[in-house]
Write an enzyme that holds these catalytic residues in place. Structure first.
Site, PDB file in Angstrom:
ATOM      1  N   GLN A 203       0.798  -1.279   0.094  1.00 47.63           N
ATOM      2  CA  GLN A 203      -0.028  -0.052  -0.077  1.00 47.63           C
ATOM      3  C   GLN A 203       1.013   1.318  -0.040  1.00 47.63           C
ATOM      4  O   GLN A 203       0.531   2.490  -0.040  1.00 47.63           O
ATOM      5  CB  GLN A 203      -0.926  -0.046   1.300  1.00 47.63           C
ATOM      6  CG  GLN A 203      -1.893  -1.094   1.424  1.00 47.63           C
ATOM      7  CD  GLN A 203      -2.530  -1.138   2.535  1.00 47.63           C
ATOM      8  OE1 GLN A 203      -3.481  -0.603   2.833  1.00 47.63           O
ATOM      9  NE2 GLN A 203      -1.889  -1.876   3.864  1.00 47.63           N
TER      10      GLN A 203
ATOM     11  N   HIS B  33      -1.663   1.049  -4.299  1.00 49.26           N
ATOM     12  CA  HIS B  33      -2.017   2.841  -3.849  1.00 49.26           C
ATOM     13  C   HIS B  33      -1.095   3.744  -4.920  1.00 49.26           C
ATOM     14  O   HIS B  33      -1.074   4.699  -4.382  1.00 49.26           O
ATOM     15  CB  HIS B  33      -1.873   3.081  -2.548  1.00 49.26           C
ATOM     16  CG  HIS B  33      -2.911   2.415  -1.810  1.00 49.26           C
ATOM     17  ND1 HIS B  33      -2.961   2.437  -0.522  1.00 49.26           N
ATOM     18  CD2 HIS B  33      -4.367   1.866  -2.122  1.00 49.26           C
ATOM     19  CE1 HIS B  33      -4.363   1.922   0.057  1.00 49.26           C
ATOM     20  NE2 HIS B  33      -4.925   1.419  -0.804  1.00 49.26           N
TER      21      HIS B  33
ATOM     22  N   CYS C  95      -0.760  14.964 -23.798  1.00 45.31           N
ATOM     23  CA  CYS C  95      -1.596  15.905 -24.279  1.00 45.31           C
ATOM     24  C   CYS C  95      -1.794  17.318 -24.003  1.00 45.31           C
ATOM     25  O   CYS C  95      -2.583  17.929 -24.319  1.00 45.31           O
ATOM     26  CB  CYS C  95      -3.329  15.141 -23.816  1.00 45.31           C
ATOM     27  SG  CYS C  95      -3.512  15.697 -21.970  1.00 45.31           S
TER      28      CYS C  95
ATOM     29  N   GLY D  53       2.649  -4.595   9.308  1.00 42.42           N
ATOM     30  CA  GLY D  53       2.859  -3.176   9.386  1.00 42.42           C
ATOM     31  C   GLY D  53       1.636  -2.171   8.722  1.00 42.42           C
ATOM     32  O   GLY D  53       1.845  -1.091   8.249  1.00 42.42           O
TER      33      GLY D  53
HETATM   34  C1  BJW Z   1       4.841  -0.849  12.575  1.00 40.04           C
HETATM   35  C2  BJW Z   1       5.890   0.067  13.041  1.00 40.04           C
HETATM   36  C3  BJW Z   1       7.160  -0.539  13.086  1.00 40.04           C
HETATM   37  C4  BJW Z   1       4.248   1.346  13.163  1.00 40.04           C
HETATM   38  N1  BJW Z   1       7.121  -2.081  12.845  1.00 40.04           N
HETATM   39  N2  BJW Z   1       4.818  -2.005  12.336  1.00 40.04           N
HETATM   40  C5  BJW Z   1     -16.808   2.630   4.595  1.00 40.04           C
HETATM   41  C6  BJW Z   1     -16.564   1.130   4.975  1.00 40.04           C
HETATM   42  C7  BJW Z   1     -15.672   0.285   4.516  1.00 40.04           C
HETATM   43  C8  BJW Z   1     -15.073   1.160   3.325  1.00 40.04           C
HETATM   44  C9  BJW Z   1     -15.257   2.253   2.912  1.00 40.04           C
HETATM   45  C10 BJW Z   1     -16.387   2.945   3.938  1.00 40.04           C
HETATM   46  N3  BJW Z   1     -16.126   4.277   3.207  1.00 40.04           N
HETATM   47  C11 BJW Z   1     -15.413   4.279   1.941  1.00 40.04           C
HETATM   48  C12 BJW Z   1     -14.846   2.997   2.045  1.00 40.04           C
HETATM   49  C13 BJW Z   1     -13.581   2.629   1.061  1.00 40.04           C
HETATM   50  C14 BJW Z   1     -12.293   3.292   1.572  1.00 40.04           C
HETATM   51  C15 BJW Z   1     -11.826   2.950   2.930  1.00 40.04           C
HETATM   52  O1  BJW Z   1     -11.379   2.123   3.246  1.00 40.04           O
HETATM   53  N4  BJW Z   1     -12.168   3.982   3.722  1.00 40.04           N
HETATM   54  C16 BJW Z   1     -11.858   3.652   5.433  1.00 40.04           C
HETATM   55  C17 BJW Z   1     -11.106   4.774   5.943  1.00 40.04           C
HETATM   56  C18 BJW Z   1     -13.312   3.173   5.904  1.00 40.04           C
HETATM   57  N5  BJW Z   1     -11.348   2.843   0.487  1.00 40.04           N
HETATM   58  C19 BJW Z   1     -11.238   3.253  -0.598  1.00 40.04           C
HETATM   59  O2  BJW Z   1     -11.649   4.530  -0.998  1.00 40.04           O
HETATM   60  C20 BJW Z   1     -10.206   2.668  -1.648  1.00 40.04           C
HETATM   61  N6  BJW Z   1     -11.123   2.476  -2.703  1.00 40.04           N
HETATM   62  C21 BJW Z   1     -11.927   1.645  -2.952  1.00 40.04           C
HETATM   63  O3  BJW Z   1     -12.275   1.065  -1.936  1.00 40.04           O
HETATM   64  O4  BJW Z   1     -12.477   1.557  -4.076  1.00 40.04           O
HETATM   65  C22 BJW Z   1     -13.825   0.689  -4.460  1.00 40.04           C
HETATM   66  C23 BJW Z   1     -13.312  -0.508  -4.985  1.00 40.04           C
HETATM   67  C24 BJW Z   1     -12.106  -1.287  -4.592  1.00 40.04           C
HETATM   68  C25 BJW Z   1     -12.060  -2.604  -5.223  1.00 40.04           C
HETATM   69  C26 BJW Z   1     -12.578  -2.968  -6.210  1.00 40.04           C
HETATM   70  C27 BJW Z   1     -13.258  -2.130  -6.791  1.00 40.04           C
HETATM   71  C28 BJW Z   1     -13.850  -0.934  -6.210  1.00 40.04           C
HETATM   72  C29 BJW Z   1      -9.044   3.565  -1.678  1.00 40.04           C
HETATM   73  C30 BJW Z   1      -8.065   3.644  -0.615  1.00 40.04           C
HETATM   74  C31 BJW Z   1      -7.076   4.612  -1.107  1.00 40.04           C
HETATM   75  C32 BJW Z   1      -6.152   4.797   0.100  1.00 40.04           C
HETATM   76  N7  BJW Z   1      -5.344   5.877  -0.121  1.00 40.04           N
HETATM   77  C33 BJW Z   1      -4.191   6.211   1.007  1.00 40.04           C
HETATM   78  C34 BJW Z   1      -3.065   7.397   0.388  1.00 40.04           C
HETATM   79  C35 BJW Z   1      -2.306   6.944  -0.736  1.00 40.04           C
HETATM   80  C36 BJW Z   1      -1.482   7.901  -1.255  1.00 40.04           C
HETATM   81  C37 BJW Z   1      -0.533   8.063  -0.127  1.00 40.04           C
HETATM   82  O5  BJW Z   1       0.259   7.525   0.463  1.00 40.04           O
HETATM   83  O6  BJW Z   1      -0.549   9.423   0.224  1.00 40.04           O
HETATM   84  O7  BJW Z   1      -3.449   4.998   1.317  1.00 40.04           O
HETATM   85  S1  BJW Z   1      -5.014   6.515   2.599  1.00 40.04           S
HETATM   86  C38 BJW Z   1      -3.471   5.924   3.474  1.00 40.04           C
HETATM   87  O8  BJW Z   1      -3.869   4.557   4.101  1.00 40.04           O
HETATM   88  C39 BJW Z   1      -2.341   5.011   2.516  1.00 40.04           C
HETATM   89  C40 BJW Z   1      -2.001   3.897   2.847  1.00 40.04           C
HETATM   90  O9  BJW Z   1      -1.529   2.865   2.210  1.00 40.04           O
HETATM   91  C41 BJW Z   1      -3.271   3.365   3.524  1.00 40.04           C
HETATM   92  C42 BJW Z   1      -3.122   2.417   4.851  1.00 40.04           C
HETATM   93  O10 BJW Z   1      -2.584   2.933   5.845  1.00 40.04           O
HETATM   94  P1  BJW Z   1      -1.180   1.834   6.519  1.00 40.04           P
HETATM   95  O11 BJW Z   1      -0.450   1.671   5.710  1.00 40.04           O
HETATM   96  O12 BJW Z   1      -2.136   0.675   7.161  1.00 40.04           O
HETATM   97  O13 BJW Z   1      -0.836   2.834   7.674  1.00 40.04           O
HETATM   98  P2  BJW Z   1      -1.387   3.132   9.003  1.00 40.04           P
HETATM   99  O14 BJW Z   1      -0.662   4.484   9.375  1.00 40.04           O
HETATM  100  O15 BJW Z   1      -3.007   3.074   9.270  1.00 40.04           O
HETATM  101  O16 BJW Z   1      -0.932   2.157   9.824  1.00 40.04           O
HETATM  102  C43 BJW Z   1       0.466   1.765  10.151  1.00 40.04           C
HETATM  103  C44 BJW Z   1       0.688   0.598  10.999  1.00 40.04           C
HETATM  104  O17 BJW Z   1       2.101   0.344  11.147  1.00 40.04           O
HETATM  105  C45 BJW Z   1       0.113   0.362  12.440  1.00 40.04           C
HETATM  106  O18 BJW Z   1      -0.758  -0.814  12.243  1.00 40.04           O
HETATM  107  C46 BJW Z   1       1.280   0.445  13.462  1.00 40.04           C
HETATM  108  O19 BJW Z   1       0.997  -0.363  14.381  1.00 40.04           O
HETATM  109  C47 BJW Z   1       2.257  -0.073  12.598  1.00 40.04           C
HETATM  110  N8  BJW Z   1       3.734   0.345  12.889  1.00 40.04           N
HETATM  111  N9  BJW Z   1       5.450   1.365  13.326  1.00 40.04           N
HETATM  112  C48 BJW Z   1       5.977  -2.535  12.490  1.00 40.04           C
HETATM  113  N10 BJW Z   1       8.260  -0.070  13.214  1.00 40.04           N
END
Ligand code: BJW
Length: 230
Positions: free
Chosen positions: A88, A106, A136, A172
């Site tokens: 991600q 992502h 474009c 993570g």
């Molecule tokens: C350590 C550590 C160490 C720390 N060692 N570990 C309601 C219900 C359900 C779903 C939805 C809803 N309303 C909307 C939705 C969908 C929505 C969604 O999920 N929303 C939620 C907030 C509820 N999702 C979307 O819109 C996605 N698209 C979608 O669903 O399209 C529909 C579709 C899907 C499939 C087929 C067809 C149609 C798109 C999601 C896009 C997310 N974008 C981002 C930004 C990307 C660009 C950027 O980087 O700026 O992606 S948001 C951000 O969150 C980023 C990340 O990739 C993503 C996940 O975060 P991550 O990596 O988990 O980080 P953290 O900070 O949350 O967690 C860190 C972890 O590390 C923690 O657990 C710590 O403990 C750990 N940690 N230090 C080991 N040293």
């Protein structure tokens, strides 16, 4: 032959100095999601969004892979079977570590995308709203990353890999964002052994067959060693 799918999140890059999103003091404590990580936010204020991603692009360019990224690269080289890393993360630390089978669901900070014609090219270190698309010529350039409400990349490839996985490992990631948060259920459905490696339990920790907690630089190399000795 063991087929493995690894899902990585911001936590794997934390010890390389790149901030996570939802941990205390993380990116979402300092920036509003609606402003910097949605298509609507970009339409409202593209300059702000470019500033946010320019800063992260510069930081990611200077970052180096840590022991967790390196261990996964080693696993790809030595595993008898297929390994796919679904990340991600928009940094390129898996590739810098030597991994080749990496799917950026992502997107990537290193990519630019034209919002008008969908042309993709390598992003310069600094992007701005007046940049023109090389194909474009529209002033509609944006970072090639997936924002909320947009469809993540490679979903068909990921579904196929999950259906054939013997082992699914989530590293993570908080499990707060879909569809990635659901991969554990898909892998489990197809019979994979599911493992969470995280600093602390994620939102969906109870959905994994096995959990190991600690910093990625410790728990990931330890798990890779075990996997290669099997
Ligand atoms: C350590 C550590 C160490 C720390 N060692 N570990 C309601 C219900 C359900 C779903 C939805 C809803 N309303 C909307 C939705 C969908 C929505 C969604 O999920 N929303 C939620 C907030 C509820 N999702 C979307 O819109 C996605 N698209 C979608 O669903 O399209 C529909 C579709 C899907 C499939 C087929 C067809 C149609 C798109 C999601 C896009 C997310 N974008 C981002 C930004 C990307 C660009 C950027 O980087 O700026 O992606 S948001 C951000 O969150 C980023 C990340 O990739 C993503 C996940 O975060 P991550 O990596 O988990 O980080 P953290 O900070 O949350 O967690 C860190 C972890 O590390 C923690 O657990 C710590 O403990 C750990 N940690 N230090 C080991 N040293």
């Amino acid at each position: 032959m063991t087929n493995i799918v690894v899902l990585t999140g911001a936590g794997i890059s934390a010890e390389s100095g790149l901030g996570t999103f939802r941990d205390e003091g993380g990116l979402w404590a300092r920036h509003r999601i609606e402003d910097v990580a949605t298509p609507e936010g970009f339409a409202r204020d593209p300059e702000l969004v470019h500033r946010f991603y320019n800063a992260r692009r510069e930081q990611a360019a200077k970052a180096t892979p840590n022991a967790a990224h390196l261990a996964l690269a080693e696993l790809e080289k030595r595993l008898s079977g297929d390994l796919l890393i679904v990340t991600q993360n928009v940094d390129s630390l898996h590739e810098k570590a030597g991994s080749t089978a990496v799917l950026h669901m992502h997107g990537k900070l290193a990519g630019a995308l034209c919002g008008a014609c969908d042309h993709r090219w390598d992003a310069p270190l600094l992007m701005q709203p007046t940049d023109l698309c090389p194909a474009c010529h529209a002033p509609a350039t944006r970072p090639d990353v997936v924002w909320f409400g947009e469809i993540p990349y490679g979903m068909a490839t990921i579904a196929e890999a999950l259906s054939k996985a013997d082992v699914f490992v989530s590293i993570g990631t908080s499990g707060e964002v879909y569809p990635a948060a659901n991969f554990v259920a898909e892998a489990d459905h197809f019979g994979a052994h599911t493992i969470e490696l995280n600093l602390e339990p994620s939102t969906g920790a109870s959905r994994f067959a096995e959990c190991r907690f600690g910093p990625a630089t410790e728990v990931v190399p330890a798990w890779v060693r075990e996997e290669l000795e099997r």
